[in-house]
Motif scaffolding. Structure first.
Motif, PDB file in Angstrom:
ATOM      1  N   VAL A  40       0.856  -1.195   0.000  1.00 49.12           N
ATOM      2  CA  VAL A  40       0.000   0.000   0.000  1.00 49.12           C
ATOM      3  C   VAL A  40       0.885   1.236   0.000  1.00 49.12           C
ATOM      4  N   GLN A  41       0.562   2.165  -0.864  1.00 45.74           N
ATOM      5  CA  GLN A  41       1.310   3.424  -0.908  1.00 45.74           C
ATOM      6  C   GLN A  41       0.342   4.576  -1.145  1.00 45.74           C
ATOM      7  N   LEU A  42       0.523   5.643  -0.366  1.00 45.52           N
ATOM      8  CA  LEU A  42      -0.257   6.866  -0.512  1.00 45.52           C
ATOM      9  C   LEU A  42       0.731   8.016  -0.642  1.00 45.52           C
ATOM     10  N   VAL A  43       0.622   8.788  -1.706  1.00 43.04           N
ATOM     11  CA  VAL A  43       1.586   9.862  -1.967  1.00 43.04           C
ATOM     12  C   VAL A  43       0.831  11.162  -2.195  1.00 43.04           C
ATOM     13  N   GLU A  44       0.991  12.092  -1.250  1.00 42.65           N
ATOM     14  CA  GLU A  44       0.320  13.390  -1.341  1.00 42.65           C
ATOM     15  C   GLU A  44       1.158  14.384  -2.138  1.00 42.65           C
ATOM     16  N   SER A  45       0.475  15.347  -2.717  1.00 43.57           N
ATOM     17  CA  SER A  45       1.143  16.444  -3.417  1.00 43.57           C
ATOM     18  C   SER A  45       0.198  17.634  -3.451  1.00 43.57           C
ATOM     19  N   GLY A  46       0.738  18.782  -3.856  1.00 43.58           N
ATOM     20  CA  GLY A  46      -0.093  19.956  -4.041  1.00 43.58           C
ATOM     21  C   GLY A  46       0.005  21.012  -2.966  1.00 43.58           C
ATOM     22  N   GLY A  47       0.740  20.728  -1.910  1.00 41.16           N
ATOM     23  CA  GLY A  47       0.880  21.721  -0.855  1.00 41.16           C
ATOM     24  C   GLY A  47       1.759  22.880  -1.290  1.00 41.16           C
ATOM     25  N   GLY A  70       2.572  13.033   3.797  1.00 36.54           N
ATOM     26  CA  GLY A  70       2.098  14.376   4.077  1.00 36.54           C
ATOM     27  C   GLY A  70       2.572  15.411   3.070  1.00 36.54           C
ATOM     28  N   THR A  71       1.776  16.476   2.946  1.00 38.67           N
ATOM     29  CA  THR A  71       2.142  17.618   2.114  1.00 38.67           C
ATOM     30  C   THR A  71       1.888  18.879   2.937  1.00 38.67           C
ATOM     31  N   GLN A  72       2.867  19.773   2.940  1.00 35.31           N
ATOM     32  CA  GLN A  72       2.815  20.943   3.819  1.00 35.31           C
ATOM     33  C   GLN A  72       2.005  22.070   3.177  1.00 35.31           C
ATOM     34  N   VAL A  73       1.087  22.608   3.945  1.00 38.63           N
ATOM     35  CA  VAL A  73       0.332  23.798   3.554  1.00 38.63           C
ATOM     36  C   VAL A  73       0.675  24.904   4.546  1.00 38.63           C
ATOM     37  N   THR A  74       1.154  26.015   4.031  1.00 37.33           N
ATOM     38  CA  THR A  74       1.494  27.160   4.875  1.00 37.33           C
ATOM     39  C   THR A  74       0.719  28.370   4.384  1.00 37.33           C
ATOM     40  N   VAL A  75      -0.058  28.953   5.279  1.00 34.56           N
ATOM     41  CA  VAL A  75      -0.873  30.120   4.949  1.00 34.56           C
ATOM     42  C   VAL A  75      -0.275  31.327   5.649  1.00 34.56           C
ATOM     43  N   SER A  76       0.257  32.234   4.855  1.00 36.55           N
ATOM     44  CA  SER A  76       0.937  33.392   5.435  1.00 36.55           C
ATOM     45  C   SER A  76       1.010  34.513   4.407  1.00 36.55           C
ATOM     46  N   ALA A 106      -0.597  23.527   8.209  1.00 35.21           N
ATOM     47  CA  ALA A 106      -0.425  22.186   8.776  1.00 35.21           C
ATOM     48  C   ALA A 106       0.203  21.271   7.739  1.00 35.21           C
ATOM     49  N   LEU A 107       0.620  20.122   8.216  1.00 35.94           N
ATOM     50  CA  LEU A 107       1.012  19.029   7.332  1.00 35.94           C
ATOM     51  C   LEU A 107      -0.249  18.198   7.099  1.00 35.94           C
ATOM     52  N   TYR A 108      -0.615  18.055   5.839  1.00 41.52           N
ATOM     53  CA  TYR A 108      -1.862  17.370   5.494  1.00 41.52           C
ATOM     54  C   TYR A 108      -1.543  15.958   5.006  1.00 41.52           C
ATOM     55  N   TYR A 109      -2.183  14.993   5.643  1.00 38.99           N
ATOM     56  CA  TYR A 109      -1.997  13.583   5.304  1.00 38.99           C
ATOM     57  C   TYR A 109      -3.273  13.017   4.702  1.00 38.99           C
ATOM     58  N   CYS A 110      -3.126  12.142   3.734  1.00 41.95           N
ATOM     59  CA  CYS A 110      -4.251  11.290   3.365  1.00 41.95           C
ATOM     60  C   CYS A 110      -4.072   9.944   4.063  1.00 41.95           C
ATOM     61  N   ALA A 111      -5.175   9.338   4.375  1.00 39.41           N
ATOM     62  CA  ALA A 111      -5.133   8.088   5.121  1.00 39.41           C
ATOM     63  C   ALA A 111      -6.258   7.177   4.653  1.00 39.41           C
ATOM     64  N   ARG A 112      -5.984   5.888   4.675  1.00 33.18           N
ATOM     65  CA  ARG A 112      -7.008   4.910   4.338  1.00 33.18           C
ATOM     66  C   ARG A 112      -7.759   4.529   5.608  1.00 33.18           C
ATOM     67  N   ARG A 113      -9.088   4.501   5.494  1.00 31.63           N
ATOM     68  CA  ARG A 113      -9.889   4.060   6.629  1.00 31.63           C
ATOM     69  C   ARG A 113     -10.233   2.595   6.431  1.00 31.63           C
ATOM     70  N   ASN A 114     -10.190   1.861   7.516  1.00 35.52           N
ATOM     71  CA  ASN A 114     -10.475   0.441   7.448  1.00 35.52           C
ATOM     72  C   ASN A 114     -11.193   0.022   8.718  1.00 35.52           C
ATOM     73  N   HIS A 115     -12.090  -0.918   8.564  1.00 39.79           N
ATOM     74  CA  HIS A 115     -12.808  -1.413   9.742  1.00 39.79           C
ATOM     75  C   HIS A 115     -12.086  -2.644  10.256  1.00 39.79           C
ATOM     76  N   LEU A 116     -11.373  -2.476  11.357  1.00 39.75           N
ATOM     77  CA  LEU A 116     -10.597  -3.550  11.949  1.00 39.75           C
ATOM     78  C   LEU A 116     -11.395  -4.200  13.074  1.00 39.75           C
TER      79      LEU A 116
END
Length: 120
Positions: free
Chosen positions: A1-8, A113-119, A91-101
């Motif tokens: 499993v791999q999740l790769v964020e971008s766009g920050g 994670g991808t960093q979003v800075t508002v300034s 903040a550092l924004y993460y995507c995450a998979r939800r699973n019912h364990l």
């Protein structure tokens, strides 16, 4: 499993960004997905969920009306359109998979994670 964020990035207050999360290694369309963020010096904060077909979405109150979660199951990609940005959205924004364990719902895989800075 791999999740790769971008766009920050760095954006001025009131600005917008579109975050993406490319998923691989699992059947993306079978899982709920989420965005979670972590502001500097603070704990993790759940931001938004989306169900498997994208028809149901939920948000933390602080981002309602400003953020929109979406998914493209043909491209195995999760999105977060973030608008009317405020400094407190930094903040550092993460995507995450939800699973019912066996112990209940959980985030079982995370991106880097991808960093979003508002300034100004």
């Amino acid at each position: 499993v791999q999740l790769v964020e971008s766009g920050g990035g760095l954006v001025q207050p009131g600005g917008s960004l579109r975050l993406s999360c490319a998923a691989s290694g699992f059947t993306f369309s079978s899982y709920y997905m989420s965005w979670v963020r972590q502001a500097p010096g603070k704990g993790l904060e759940w931001v938004s969920d989306i169900n498997t077909d994208g028809g149901t979405t939920t948000y933390v109150d602080s981002v309602k009306g400003r953020f929109t979660i979406a998914r493209d199951n043909t491209k195995d990609t999760l999105f977060l359109q973030i608008s009317i940005l405020k400094p407190e959205d930094t903040a550092l924004y993460y995507c995450a998979r939800r699973n019912h364990l066996s112990t209940g719902w959980a985030f079982d895989y995370w991106g880097q994670g991808t960093q979003v800075t508002v300034s100004s």
